[in-house]
Write a protein that holds these residues in place. Structure first.
Motif, PDB file in Angstrom:
ATOM      1  N   SER A   3       1.943   5.040 -63.046  1.00 21.58           N
ATOM      2  CA  SER A   3       2.148   3.844 -62.357  1.00 21.58           C
ATOM      3  C   SER A   3       3.304   3.960 -61.598  1.00 21.58           C
ATOM      4  O   SER A   3       2.926   3.614 -59.922  1.00 21.58           O
ATOM      5  N   VAL A   4       4.263   5.258 -61.761  1.00 20.57           N
ATOM      6  CA  VAL A   4       5.625   5.335 -60.870  1.00 20.57           C
ATOM      7  C   VAL A   4       5.349   6.395 -60.122  1.00 20.57           C
ATOM      8  O   VAL A   4       5.513   6.033 -58.701  1.00 20.57           O
ATOM      9  N   ALA A  10       4.374   4.350 -51.572  1.00 15.25           N
ATOM     10  CA  ALA A  10       5.566   4.502 -50.565  1.00 15.25           C
ATOM     11  C   ALA A  10       5.115   5.204 -49.176  1.00 15.25           C
ATOM     12  O   ALA A  10       6.056   4.940 -48.396  1.00 15.25           O
ATOM     13  N   VAL A  11       4.879   6.366 -50.081  1.00 14.25           N
ATOM     14  CA  VAL A  11       4.877   7.660 -48.722  1.00 14.25           C
ATOM     15  C   VAL A  11       3.738   7.684 -47.726  1.00 14.25           C
ATOM     16  O   VAL A  11       4.374   7.799 -46.739  1.00 14.25           O
ATOM     17  N   LEU A  12       2.550   6.822 -48.790  1.00 13.27           N
ATOM     18  CA  LEU A  12       1.346   6.384 -47.536  1.00 13.27           C
ATOM     19  C   LEU A  12       1.926   5.348 -46.566  1.00 13.27           C
ATOM     20  O   LEU A  12       1.286   5.427 -45.592  1.00 13.27           O
TER      21      LEU A  12
END
Length: 73
Positions: free
Chosen positions: A3-4, A11-13
């Motif tokens: 999940s992390v 988030a990066v996307l």
């Protein structure tokens, strides 16, 4: 752990997609002040009266809510 990794990927996307299109965004600024319509023509007079009536109605509604709250207490 999965999940992390997944949340990091999401988030990066999202962050990289916003940075990639940052140069393509154009913002046009309107210098006219909202609510300031010229009262030279009948339409401007009607618009100004309507906005004034909405403002007075909002103030009266707020006053009625405050008055009702005070009476309730």
């Amino acid at each position: 752990m999965r999940s992390v990794l997944f949340l990091s990927f999401i988030a990066v996307l999202f962050l990289t997609s916003n940075l990639a299109f940052a140069d393509e965004i154009t913002v046009k600024i309107n210098p006219a002040v909202p609510g300031s319509n010229p009262a030279d023509d009948p339409a401007g007079i009607i618009v100004n009266f309507y906005q004034f009536a909405l403002m007075i109605g909002g103030v009266l509604a707020f006053g009625a809510i405050v008055y009702g709250g005070i009476k309730y207490v």
